[in-house]
Design an enzyme around this catalytic site. Structure first.
Site, PDB file in Angstrom:
ATOM      1  N   SER A 185       4.860   3.208   0.881  1.00 36.87           N
ATOM      2  CA  SER A 185       4.169   3.558   2.111  1.00 36.87           C
ATOM      3  C   SER A 185       2.706   4.282   1.728  1.00 36.87           C
ATOM      4  O   SER A 185       1.920   3.819   1.212  1.00 36.87           O
ATOM      5  CB  SER A 185       4.898   4.507   2.953  1.00 36.87           C
ATOM      6  OG  SER A 185       4.456   5.219   4.081  1.00 36.87           O
ATOM      7  N   GLN A 186       2.575   5.546   1.909  1.00 35.86           N
ATOM      8  CA  GLN A 186       1.146   6.154   1.638  1.00 35.86           C
ATOM      9  C   GLN A 186       1.120   5.957   0.143  1.00 35.86           C
ATOM     10  O   GLN A 186       0.074   5.415  -0.443  1.00 35.86           O
ATOM     11  CB  GLN A 186       1.379   7.721   1.588  1.00 35.86           C
ATOM     12  CG  GLN A 186       0.116   8.423   1.154  1.00 35.86           C
ATOM     13  CD  GLN A 186       0.374   9.911   1.354  1.00 35.86           C
ATOM     14  OE1 GLN A 186      -0.235  10.339   2.248  1.00 35.86           O
ATOM     15  NE2 GLN A 186       1.239  10.533   0.477  1.00 35.86           N
ATOM     16  N   ASP A 271       8.969  -3.424  10.415  1.00 33.23           N
ATOM     17  CA  ASP A 271       8.349  -1.990  10.072  1.00 33.23           C
ATOM     18  C   ASP A 271       7.577  -1.551  10.962  1.00 33.23           C
ATOM     19  O   ASP A 271       6.624  -1.938  11.376  1.00 33.23           O
ATOM     20  CB  ASP A 271       7.662  -2.192   8.743  1.00 33.23           C
ATOM     21  CG  ASP A 271       7.093  -0.646   8.114  1.00 33.23           C
ATOM     22  OD1 ASP A 271       7.404   0.314   8.685  1.00 33.23           O
ATOM     23  OD2 ASP A 271       6.811  -0.832   6.974  1.00 33.23           O
ATOM     24  N   HIS A 300      10.909   0.538   7.951  1.00 34.67           N
ATOM     25  CA  HIS A 300       9.924   0.912   6.699  1.00 34.67           C
ATOM     26  C   HIS A 300      10.579   1.183   5.564  1.00 34.67           C
ATOM     27  O   HIS A 300      10.247   1.501   4.518  1.00 34.67           O
ATOM     28  CB  HIS A 300       9.441   2.370   7.629  1.00 34.67           C
ATOM     29  CG  HIS A 300       8.417   2.583   6.486  1.00 34.67           C
ATOM     30  ND1 HIS A 300       7.255   1.856   6.388  1.00 34.67           N
ATOM     31  CD2 HIS A 300       7.841   4.099   5.981  1.00 34.67           C
ATOM     32  CE1 HIS A 300       6.320   2.658   5.598  1.00 34.67           C
ATOM     33  NE2 HIS A 300       6.884   3.774   5.547  1.00 34.67           N
TER      34      HIS A 300
END
Length: 324
Positions: A185-186, A271, A300
């Protein structure tokens, strides 16, 4: 769970033109050269574990500000090792020292970067973000300093991430030619940005990456941090173009053509946090050799442990873990 974004066939075909700032390269060259950071510091930690040696890490990040982390080394490893530098998901700090041992168990050095201002556990030691941000910023990190690339929170976080990749290459237990970057993710967006900005990176594994095609993410994400921009622009109706211009400097899909290291991407088709179309844009634009694993029925969470095995097999083939 219904499909909330493009179909897989449409994602393969989706190749939009992104707004690329004319001074993007100059901006990042100036940012990364703005100070001369000192060396990283490593303090041994007694975790009670016998197969992994762990160190409490402090790396000078943006502005020379201290950024915390953990370094795990296989206890009985000989010679310089391949290293995996890991960046964390949104809102997550480095956690406790025994939480992430997969890569060390596989024979790799494993350097984990705390995310400034995002750590939650006093027991683990967290990294502060001492920079103030203007009134009117909504809760979260994506709109901090978002009216100007110079003050944008992610300018600082990406700089921290580059400094961690460089610190890994300087450690005596690490083979400087075999340093990979990864994250979910990030963390995946940060890994892409680092691969674009640091030519010393040997491999990159972005997993369901955030910070890609940010404008579209804001338009279609069903939940998660992209909604912070929506909430901000509800309050500041006249700042849309200003905000998206700032975010283009830290958009991993904008930066992706500058990366040349081999890459293994993962994308989840259901997602709702990082819409698959946005991740495909980064994949399509990526400048180096690349492979992709698609998780057609996952949100996600993506491939989770199953994808970790894909990463291990791919990285073992590319770099190997121990001495060469």
């Amino acid at each position: 769970m219904p499909l909330t974004d493009l179909t897989l066939a449409d994602c393969w075909a989706y190749r939009p033109d992104l707004d690329v700032p004319a001074d993007l390269d100059a901006f990042w060259a100036r940012t990364l050269a703005a100070d001369e950071p000192g060396p990283a510091a490593y303090e041994p930690v007694d975790t009670g574990l016998v197969q992994v040696r762990t160190f409490d890490v402090t790396v000078p990040g943006y502005g020379g500000e201290p950024v915390r982390g953990w370094l795990h080394l296989p206890a009985n490893a000989d010679g310089p090792l391949s290293c995996v530098v890991e960046y964390l998901g949104y809102g997550r700090g480095r956690g406790l020292p025994h939480e992430k041992l997969f890569w060390a168990a596989a024979g790799y050095a494993h350097l984990i970067m705390d995310s400034r201002g995002q750590g939650w556990s006093a027991a683990s030691g967290s990294t502060a973000d001492p920079h103030p941000y203007p009134a009117g910023t909504v809760p979260g990190f994506l709109t901090r300093g978002v009216t100007d690339p110079e003050t944008c929170y992610y300018r600082r976080l990406i700089t921290d991430a580059v400094r961690f990749a460089r610190a890994a290459r300087e450690h005596p237990a690490v083979d400087a030619d075999r340093v990979a970057v990864t994250g979910i993710s990030q963390g995946g967006g940060l890994a892409l940005a680092v691969a674009a900005l640091d030519p010393g990176v040997a491999a990159v594994m972005p997993d369901v990456p955030f910070l890609c095609d940010i404008r579209r993410g804001v338009q279609v994400a069903g939940r998660g941090p992209y909604g912070e921009v929506t909430e901000y622009l509800k309050l500041h109706r006249d700042r849309g173009e200003q905000v998206f211009r700032t975010l283009s400097y830290v958009d991993a899909a904008v930066l992706a053509p500058r990366a040349t290291a081999p890459a293994l991407f993962s994308i989840a088709m259901l997602d709702q946090v990082c819409p698959p179309s946005t991740c495909f844009v980064a994949y399509h634009r990526y400048g180096g050799e690349k492979e992709l694993r698609v998780y057609e029925f996952n949100d996600h969470e993506g491939g989770e442990a199953a994808h970790q095995l894909e990463q291990l097999a791919w990285l073992n083939k590319l770099l190997g873990s121990g001495t060469r």
